[in-house]
Design a protein around this motif. Structure first.
Motif, mmCIF file in Angstrom:
data_model
loop_
_atom_site.group_PDB
_atom_site.id
_atom_site.type_symbol
_atom_site.label_atom_id
_atom_site.label_comp_id
_atom_site.label_asym_id
_atom_site.label_seq_id
_atom_site.Cartn_x
_atom_site.Cartn_y
_atom_site.Cartn_z
ATOM 1 N N ARG A 264 0.834 -1.315 -0.145
ATOM 2 C CA ARG A 264 0.022 0.040 -0.184
ATOM 3 C C ARG A 264 0.810 1.146 -0.056
ATOM 4 O O ARG A 264 0.649 2.196 -0.806
ATOM 5 N N THR A 267 2.754 1.693 -3.592
ATOM 6 C CA THR A 267 1.747 1.709 -4.796
ATOM 7 C C THR A 267 0.677 2.823 -4.622
ATOM 8 O O THR A 267 -0.110 2.998 -5.520
ATOM 9 N N GLY A 268 0.205 3.014 -3.131
ATOM 10 C CA GLY A 268 -1.085 3.884 -2.990
ATOM 11 C C GLY A 268 -2.462 3.259 -3.251
ATOM 12 O O GLY A 268 -3.156 3.549 -3.443
ATOM 13 N N SER A 269 -2.289 1.682 -3.419
ATOM 14 C CA SER A 269 -3.339 0.881 -3.766
ATOM 15 C C SER A 269 -4.342 0.509 -2.295
ATOM 16 O O SER A 269 -3.356 0.576 -1.315
ATOM 17 N N ARG A 286 0.366 -3.793 -8.816
ATOM 18 C CA ARG A 286 0.073 -2.213 -8.949
ATOM 19 C C ARG A 286 1.267 -1.640 -9.316
ATOM 20 O O ARG A 286 2.435 -2.474 -9.119
ATOM 21 N N ALA A 287 1.033 -0.385 -9.965
ATOM 22 C CA ALA A 287 2.546 0.242 -10.275
ATOM 23 C C ALA A 287 3.133 0.983 -9.125
ATOM 24 O O ALA A 287 2.432 1.404 -8.392
ATOM 25 N N LEU A 288 4.260 0.929 -9.130
ATOM 26 C CA LEU A 288 5.151 1.563 -8.289
ATOM 27 C C LEU A 288 4.759 3.380 -8.420
ATOM 28 O O LEU A 288 4.479 3.759 -9.639
ATOM 29 N N GLN A 289 4.362 3.961 -7.142
ATOM 30 C CA GLN A 289 4.146 5.304 -7.247
ATOM 31 C C GLN A 289 5.145 6.150 -6.431
ATOM 32 O O GLN A 289 5.590 5.756 -5.570
ATOM 33 N N PRO A 290 5.374 7.546 -7.142
ATOM 34 C CA PRO A 290 4.938 8.011 -8.355
ATOM 35 C C PRO A 290 5.349 6.951 -9.375
ATOM 36 O O PRO A 290 6.576 6.595 -9.370
ATOM 37 N N GLU A 291 4.483 7.152 -10.744
ATOM 38 C CA GLU A 291 5.015 6.337 -11.842
ATOM 39 C C GLU A 291 6.222 6.751 -12.503
ATOM 40 O O GLU A 291 6.697 7.952 -12.479
ATOM 41 N N ARG A 295 7.436 1.550 -16.465
ATOM 42 C CA ARG A 295 6.710 1.586 -15.086
ATOM 43 C C ARG A 295 7.482 0.262 -14.489
ATOM 44 O O ARG A 295 7.970 -0.896 -14.888
ATOM 45 N N ARG A 401 11.844 3.278 -2.322
ATOM 46 C CA ARG A 401 11.480 3.374 -3.734
ATOM 47 C C ARG A 401 12.690 3.730 -4.715
ATOM 48 O O ARG A 401 13.019 3.132 -5.726
#
Length: 467
Positions: A264, A267-269, A286-291, A295, A401
């Motif tokens: 979470r 990825t902010g999911s 899920r994609a790593l955030q910030p993208e 990706r 990250r």
């Protein structure tokens, strides 16, 4: 909630909701040679957490040191009598006047996973009900379970049965449900027993006993489920193949180590985060955030545990394939757990079983905010290359990250791609799998300087080539 009617002082009758009784359980562990007191205590404590996750209340523990597990009753005679005194049994194998219906049969015939009804005390009685379950921290055979149920008068489960039942309740996706049902039926089938008074079937299947009929139904259901799972896994293989050129990170580790919390944070999911064992059974990507371009995809996988039933490892092949096909594994360890070393070895052992031990990895000690400074120093001294962090710390997550990005950038190369004017529709494919550094144009098309993984650039060059 159960509903009962009660009369109040005003004379009116109201419906009152009451909670169903919580099943009560006794934990049983045998300490064999080679298992020290600390490891044995950790095993029993973990079994208690599993039982609590199942929704049962642990009301007692029986432990015994033995050179080997008794082939008939697991425990010695004295400990068996002590256990029977706690459950209200006789302590004598074969003393049950009326053989009870097989609990495995009940679980097979009632597949909704609901907890069996607990015995309740008489109204207004202050006497606590006897524990309805005896749960062993070992795999026990059907014969041992039968003997123990006769001696204790309680339902007997082993660690494998508890884990299978937890998986059964926590599975949500179609794939996880099918995988768990396969493991559950394989566990139940050899534990089915003939119910008292059963006879031969009439009509279709005549000549079969109830037991033979039930086992045939399980075989047929297993064949059907395996076909369904093959179809589901083919679809999953195709999805993973479509992501083969993408940067992929898999979070792996012991159950409740904090993988979902880290997922979470990275990825902010809105993935499920719960302080219980096996809260996550379905793989989330899920994609790593910030993208960034290209990706980075992050996968949260099912947690591992000691003595994980082999059928569950086999059933979750596609889930574990996320780890096998990842470019980087992040081993997430609960730094605050005294048994972290053995938990880490369990995780590595399962990954070795599926052939993922060669995938590059980094060791992460999560929940470091719960660890004293002295213990942090000890961790750093013992695991100098490990990352110490807390999934609750934005600074720690941001640093992780950057570590992930640096890992992939080290493997990237710069190259030039030519996108013909006739294939401009593939521009998004280039941007998805590479970082475009510059663009120019000539008579042939769009000239792009890109940075990406060598395999991705090679595949793009083939795709963009003019016949």
């Amino acid at each position: 909630m159960a509903k009962t009617e009660a009369w109040h002082a005003a004379g009116e009758r109201r419906t009152v909701e009451t909670k169903p009784p919580v099943p009560r359980a006794i934990l049983v562990g045998v300490q064999l040679p080679g298992v020290d007191d600390v490891a044995h205590a950790a095993n029993i404590e973990e079994l208690g957490r599993l039982v609590n996750t199942l929704g049962y209340e642990v009301v007692g523990t029986i432990s015994q040191k033995r050179d080997e597990i008794d082939g008939a009753t697991v425990l010695g005679k004295g400990r068996l009598e002590e256990l029977a005194a706690m459950t209200g049994g006789t302590g004598v194998v074969g003393s049950m006047a009326v053989p009870r219906k097989s609990k495995a049969r009940e679980r097979f015939q009632d597949g909704d996973g609901k907890k069996p009804n607990a015995r309740q005390p008489e109204p207004d009685s202050e006497v606590q009900p006897k524990p309805e379950f005896v749960i062993f921290d070992h795999e026990i055979s059907p014969g041992q379970a039968r003997n123990l149920e006769r001696a204790t008068g309680a339902q007997v489960l082993d660690r494998t049965g508890v884990i299978v039942e937890i998986f059964h309740r926590h599975a949500h996706s179609r794939e996880a449900k099918v995988q768990v049902e396969i493991a559950r039926l394989k566990y139940v089938s050899p534990r089915l027993r003939e119910a008292p008074g059963s006879g031969r079937q009439q009509g279709p299947g005549s000549g079969e006993s109830d037991l033979e009929l039930d086992r045939r139904k399980i075989r047929d259901r297993l064949a059907e489920l395996k076909e369904q799972l093959d179809d589901i896994q083919r679809d999953g293989d195709q999805r993973r193949s479509a992501r083969r050129d993408q940067l992929r990170v898999a979070l792996v580790g012991y159950t409740n180590a904090g993988k979902s919390s880290l997922m979470r944070a990275l990825t902010g999911s809105e993935v499920l985060v719960a302080d219980k064992l096996f809260a996550t059974l379905d793989t989330t990507v899920r994609a790593l955030q910030p993208e960034m371009n290209p990706r980075v995809l992050v996968s949260d996988t099912v947690g591992f545990i000691k003595k994980l039933p082999h059928d569950l490892v086999a059933s979750f092949r596609s889930t574990l394939a996320e780890a096998l096909e990842a470019s980087l594994l992040l081993f997430v360890v609960d730094a605050s757990d005294p048994a972290y070393e053995s938990q880490l070895e369990v995780s590595r052992s399962v990954l070795r079983e599926i052939g993922a031990e060669t995938v590059p990895s980094r060791l992460l000690f999560n929940k470091i905010d719960r660890v004293s400074e002295a213990d942090r120093a000890a961790l750093h001294a013992k695991h100098a290359d490990a990352i110490l962090l807390s999934a609750m710390s934005p600074a720690d997550v941001a640093s992780l990250r950057e570590t992930i990005i640096a890992f992939f950038e080290a493997a990237m190369v710069e190259d030039q791609l030519v996108l013909p004017y006739a294939k401009q529709g593939l521009l998004s494919d280039v941007y998805e799998h590479t970082c475009v550094l510059s663009e120019d144009y000539d008579a042939t098309g769009r000239i792009m300087r890109v940075r990406g993984l060598p395999d991705a650039i090679t595949r793009l060059r083939r795709t963009l080539a003019v016949p």
